[in-house]
Design an enzyme around this catalytic site. Structure first.
Site, PDB file in Angstrom:
ATOM      1  N   GLY A 126       0.834  -1.192   0.000  1.00  0.00           N
ATOM      2  CA  GLY A 126       0.000   0.000   0.000  1.00  0.00           C
ATOM      3  C   GLY A 126       0.871   1.244   0.000  1.00  0.00           C
ATOM      4  N   ALA A 127       1.567   1.454  -1.126  1.00  0.00           N
ATOM      5  CA  ALA A 127       2.559   2.540  -1.186  1.00  0.00           C
ATOM      6  C   ALA A 127       1.935   3.816  -1.724  1.00  0.00           C
ATOM      7  CB  ALA A 127       3.750   2.117  -2.046  1.00  0.00           C
ATOM      8  N   GLY A 128       0.887   4.279  -1.041  1.00  0.00           N
ATOM      9  CA  GLY A 128       0.269   5.543  -1.411  1.00  0.00           C
ATOM     10  C   GLY A 128       1.008   6.705  -0.781  1.00  0.00           C
ATOM     11  N   GLY A 165       2.658   5.311   2.822  1.00  0.00           N
ATOM     12  CA  GLY A 165       3.443   4.157   2.411  1.00  0.00           C
ATOM     13  C   GLY A 165       4.513   4.511   1.398  1.00  0.00           C
ATOM     14  N   ASN A 190      -5.327   3.691  10.972  1.00  0.00           N
ATOM     15  CA  ASN A 190      -6.098   4.499  11.907  1.00  0.00           C
ATOM     16  C   ASN A 190      -7.020   3.607  12.722  1.00  0.00           C
ATOM     17  OD1 ASN A 190      -5.315   7.254  11.301  1.00  0.00           O
ATOM     18  ND2 ASN A 190      -6.370   7.027   9.349  1.00  0.00           N
ATOM     19  N   LYS A 242      -4.442   8.284  19.506  1.00  0.00           N
ATOM     20  CA  LYS A 242      -4.742   8.845  18.188  1.00  0.00           C
ATOM     21  C   LYS A 242      -6.226   8.728  17.856  1.00  0.00           C
ATOM     22  CE  LYS A 242      -3.313   9.049  13.397  1.00  0.00           C
ATOM     23  NZ  LYS A 242      -2.395   8.565  12.342  1.00  0.00           N
ATOM     24  N   SER A 284      -8.935  12.923   7.110  1.00  0.00           N
ATOM     25  CA  SER A 284      -8.851  11.983   5.997  1.00  0.00           C
ATOM     26  C   SER A 284     -10.211  11.413   5.615  1.00  0.00           C
ATOM     27  CB  SER A 284      -7.879  10.855   6.331  1.00  0.00           C
ATOM     28  OG  SER A 284      -8.291  10.148   7.476  1.00  0.00           O
ATOM     29  N   GLU A 294     -13.430   5.093   5.548  1.00  0.00           N
ATOM     30  CA  GLU A 294     -12.937   4.310   6.685  1.00  0.00           C
ATOM     31  C   GLU A 294     -13.733   4.684   7.933  1.00  0.00           C
ATOM     32  OE1 GLU A 294      -8.482   2.976   8.065  1.00  0.00           O
ATOM     33  OE2 GLU A 294      -8.801   5.058   7.508  1.00  0.00           O
TER      34      GLU A 294
END
Length: 331
Positions: free
Chosen positions: A10-12, A15, A105, A209, A278, A290
């Site tokens: 998940g290299a967004g 990432g 999260n 968080k 987000s 989410e």
């Protein structure tokens, strides 16, 4: 524990930044990405812009985890609702001792693993439908990870790290008392722009968080306004305070005492620069939202211990129905 081969699944935004930092440090890095972002990384490499520099690295990039091979460490940086569908792909990356950092999260799917008390080893259907992650990856491999690192994909293959100072990741074991594994992971992940802290109480870190997100997410999703505007409205500020206090009561019912100063948090957001949480960003972008790991699961945890959550009981169904109406939430 020797960690050399690392896969960032998940290299967004976050990432992508982390993958860039790890590759720049010299690790053998693979990334799982998709779409135009993946195509750009394959063609031109992964570019990371920070306040200090811009650099490009060329990790192995694919949308098929089976092409990557066994890894020393897997770091998943994906929205929690995507994780169950990734379970089989993650499994293809695992050697006999490969740990998996779940950076996300809210409440993680492994939350009750090894936790003494009436809910010990309870599987969370809301977060892990059918127990796919529990069965295919295994909670014994899970390493809890929280993130404080603002990033954005500003173009395919290009990630902008907006942190004025160093980004911070916190890692901790859900069950193990021996910290050798997590210390090795922290050392492998540290770079000049990434500080990794080790905690023996990762669940409190999760709640620290989560409580902040509770105070802003639902309201922003309904108002479509940045947090500073919402917290400048006295009535909305009171609603946000109630959300945070209800979440704190739920956390305390599980024997935790998160770092939570409600008034200071409200003041901070009220005087901050415009920022959209987000969840609101996903609504505006038309992406799947989410909701489960922050909003829905906190209500569920309250019900488990008989803690009332009257403000959440109003706001969370409203956010869920809005998401369903827009086709962004399928449950």
């Amino acid at each position: 524990m020797n960690i050399e081969k690392i896969c960032v699944y998940g290299a967004g935004s976050v990432g992508g930044f982390l993958a860039g930092e790890l590759a720049k440090r010299g690790h053998t890095v693979s990334v799982i990405a998709r779409g135009a972002h993946l195509a750009a990384i394959r063609e031109k490499g992964l570019t990371v812009k920070t306040p200090d520099e811009t650099y490009t690295v060329k990790p192995f990039a694919t949308d098929n985890p089976a092409e990557v091979g066994k890894q020393d460490l897997v770091i998943t940086v994906a929205k929690a609702h995507s994780l169950p569908a990734m379970a089989e792909g993650i499994r293809t990356l695992l050697g006999p001792e490969t740990p998996v950092c779940f950076a996300q999260n809210g409440i993680p799917w492994w939350y009750f693993y090894g936790l003494e008390g009436p809910h010990k080893d309870r599987k969370l259907e809301t977060l892990d439908p059918g127990g796919k992650l529990w069965d295919l990856v295994g909670p014994d491999r899970a390493v809890g990870t929280t993130i404080n690192s603002p990033n954005e994909v500003i173009a395919p293959g290009v990630v902008h790290n907006k942190a004025k100072d160093i980004s911070t990741f916190v890692v901790g074991e859900p069950k193990r008392s021996d910290t050798a594994r997590v210390e090795a992971i922290a050392e492998a992940m540290r770079t000049p722009r990434v500080n990794v802290e080790v905690t023996t109480d990762i669940r409190t870190g999760v709640w620290n968080k989560l409580l902040v997100n509770l105070s802003t997410w639902a309201i922003a999703a309904l108002t479509h306004a940045p947090s500073c505007d919402n917290m400048s409205n006295p009535e909305l500020r009171e609603v946000a305070s109630r959300m945070m206090r209800e979440g704190l009561a739920v956390a305390r019912s599980f024997g935790l005492e998160p770092e939570c100063d409600v008034d200071a948090t409200m003041e901070k957001f009220g005087s901050s620069t415009p920022h959209k949480p987000s969840l609101l960003q996903d609504f505006e972008a038309g992406k799947p939202v989410e909701i489960d790991t922050v909003l829905k699961i906190t209500r569920e945890f309250g019900k488990l211990n008989g803690v009332p959550t009257p403000t959440m009981d109003i706001l969370v169904p409203l956010v869920e129905q809005k998401a369903r109406s827009l086709g962004l939430y399928g449950k």
